[in-house]
Design a protein around this motif. Sequence first.
Motif, mmCIF file in Angstrom:
data_model
loop_
_atom_site.group_PDB
_atom_site.id
_atom_site.type_symbol
_atom_site.label_atom_id
_atom_site.label_comp_id
_atom_site.label_asym_id
_atom_site.label_seq_id
_atom_site.Cartn_x
_atom_site.Cartn_y
_atom_site.Cartn_z
ATOM 1 N N GLU A 160 1.518 11.217 -19.703
ATOM 2 C CA GLU A 160 0.490 11.869 -18.899
ATOM 3 C C GLU A 160 -0.814 11.108 -19.103
ATOM 4 O O GLU A 160 -1.288 10.966 -20.230
ATOM 5 C CB GLU A 160 0.306 13.324 -19.324
ATOM 6 C CG GLU A 160 -0.831 14.037 -18.609
ATOM 7 C CD GLU A 160 -1.123 15.409 -19.196
ATOM 8 O OE1 GLU A 160 -2.187 15.965 -18.862
ATOM 9 O OE2 GLU A 160 -0.308 15.904 -20.007
ATOM 10 N N TYR A 161 -1.394 10.610 -18.010
ATOM 11 C CA TYR A 161 -2.622 9.821 -18.097
ATOM 12 C C TYR A 161 -3.827 10.661 -17.691
ATOM 13 O O TYR A 161 -3.791 11.381 -16.684
ATOM 14 C CB TYR A 161 -2.539 8.605 -17.172
ATOM 15 C CG TYR A 161 -1.504 7.586 -17.554
ATOM 16 C CD1 TYR A 161 -1.797 6.582 -18.469
ATOM 17 C CD2 TYR A 161 -0.231 7.630 -16.994
ATOM 18 C CE1 TYR A 161 -0.841 5.637 -18.821
ATOM 19 C CE2 TYR A 161 0.733 6.690 -17.345
ATOM 20 C CZ TYR A 161 0.423 5.696 -18.255
ATOM 21 O OH TYR A 161 1.375 4.780 -18.604
ATOM 22 N N ARG A 162 -4.907 10.520 -18.469
ATOM 23 C CA ARG A 162 -6.183 11.126 -18.118
ATOM 24 C C ARG A 162 -7.228 10.017 -18.217
ATOM 25 O O ARG A 162 -7.678 9.665 -19.317
ATOM 26 C CB ARG A 162 -6.513 12.288 -19.054
ATOM 27 C CG ARG A 162 -5.445 13.382 -19.068
ATOM 28 C CD ARG A 162 -5.807 14.534 -19.979
ATOM 29 N NE ARG A 162 -4.692 15.453 -20.153
ATOM 30 C CZ ARG A 162 -4.707 16.533 -20.925
ATOM 31 N NH1 ARG A 162 -5.830 16.843 -21.586
ATOM 32 N NH2 ARG A 162 -3.650 17.301 -21.045
ATOM 33 N N TRP A 163 -7.599 9.460 -17.079
ATOM 34 C CA TRP A 163 -8.565 8.363 -17.045
ATOM 35 C C TRP A 163 -9.976 8.935 -16.908
ATOM 36 O O TRP A 163 -10.253 9.742 -16.011
ATOM 37 C CB TRP A 163 -8.259 7.422 -15.892
ATOM 38 C CG TRP A 163 -6.994 6.635 -16.080
ATOM 39 C CD1 TRP A 163 -5.754 6.957 -15.613
ATOM 40 C CD2 TRP A 163 -6.861 5.403 -16.779
ATOM 41 N NE1 TRP A 163 -4.849 5.987 -15.990
ATOM 42 C CE2 TRP A 163 -5.500 5.017 -16.706
ATOM 43 C CE3 TRP A 163 -7.758 4.576 -17.467
ATOM 44 C CZ2 TRP A 163 -5.012 3.850 -17.287
ATOM 45 C CZ3 TRP A 163 -7.281 3.403 -18.051
ATOM 46 C CH2 TRP A 163 -5.928 3.054 -17.958
ATOM 47 N N LEU A 164 -10.861 8.504 -17.782
ATOM 48 C CA LEU A 164 -12.266 8.886 -17.734
ATOM 49 C C LEU A 164 -13.049 7.683 -17.230
ATOM 50 O O LEU A 164 -12.993 6.603 -17.826
ATOM 51 C CB LEU A 164 -12.749 9.296 -19.122
ATOM 52 C CG LEU A 164 -11.855 10.304 -19.871
ATOM 53 C CD1 LEU A 164 -12.412 10.568 -21.264
ATOM 54 C CD2 LEU A 164 -11.736 11.600 -19.086
ATOM 55 N N VAL A 165 -13.788 7.838 -16.166
ATOM 56 C CA VAL A 165 -14.413 6.707 -15.480
ATOM 57 C C VAL A 165 -15.941 6.837 -15.510
ATOM 58 O O VAL A 165 -16.497 7.895 -15.210
ATOM 59 C CB VAL A 165 -13.934 6.615 -14.016
ATOM 60 C CG1 VAL A 165 -14.620 5.465 -13.297
ATOM 61 C CG2 VAL A 165 -12.419 6.450 -13.964
#
Length: 262
Positions: free
Chosen positions: A184-189
Amino acid sequence: MAIPCAPARVVHVTRLSPHMIRITLEAVGDWRWHVNGIGDERVDIAIPRPGESRAELETFNLPEYGPGWTGEEPPWRHYTIRSVHSDGRRFDIDFAIHGHGIASGWAERAEPGHVIGIFNEGESRSYYEPPADAEVQILVADLTGLPGLGRIVEGLPSGVRAVVLAEVPEKADILPFATAAEVEYRWLVGTGNGLGDSALPGAVAELAEPDAPWYAWVACEASASRAIRRELRQRLGSPRNRHHAIGYWAKDKAGDRPADMD
């Protein structure tokens, strides 16, 4: 006899994203990089000075070089081996590009034929060490930790579940990773990475404790890694041998070297 700092020639330069450059290197001579490294395998590299195309390996190979050395020291930095090919003859190093620092500057102007130095210490070194019973992994990284994160994720076996929290400067810096695991990916940009405070500690604070034996690996800015380490130990009750939190760099400090490690 192997020399402490061996030459490696640039053979390819690939722009992976606005803030990440992959440099493929080839061993010069009969030495080879290790083929048994995993995860965040570390390497020390000697880097060409600004405007030059060859690192100053000679100083590092002097018999008298070592602790207590008082002469001028050519530039060198810590990095991660992203992948290894051709039985160790070729390997990739990914460079986070941040507009300052001698390593980032060299990566932006690197060309095939440039020569750097590789401190080939005879064995693979890494922090990533999940216990055998870890069914869930929490993997946290900013841009500097992304190369190690990518190699870790790609090496996860089927049956392992992982939560990835990754912080990058912009959306175009999000990179895909092939893996057999359930991730599960959670990208913070747009946060951290020298742009402002890191959002990674807050993201970790929102995680529920996994429902199975777990392990955490963290690679990011030093103050953020310390905050995450406290969260893992105090709120989630993780024993010291079930997480590794590494400060890859320190906010407001010049240079590319890691700030602290645990």
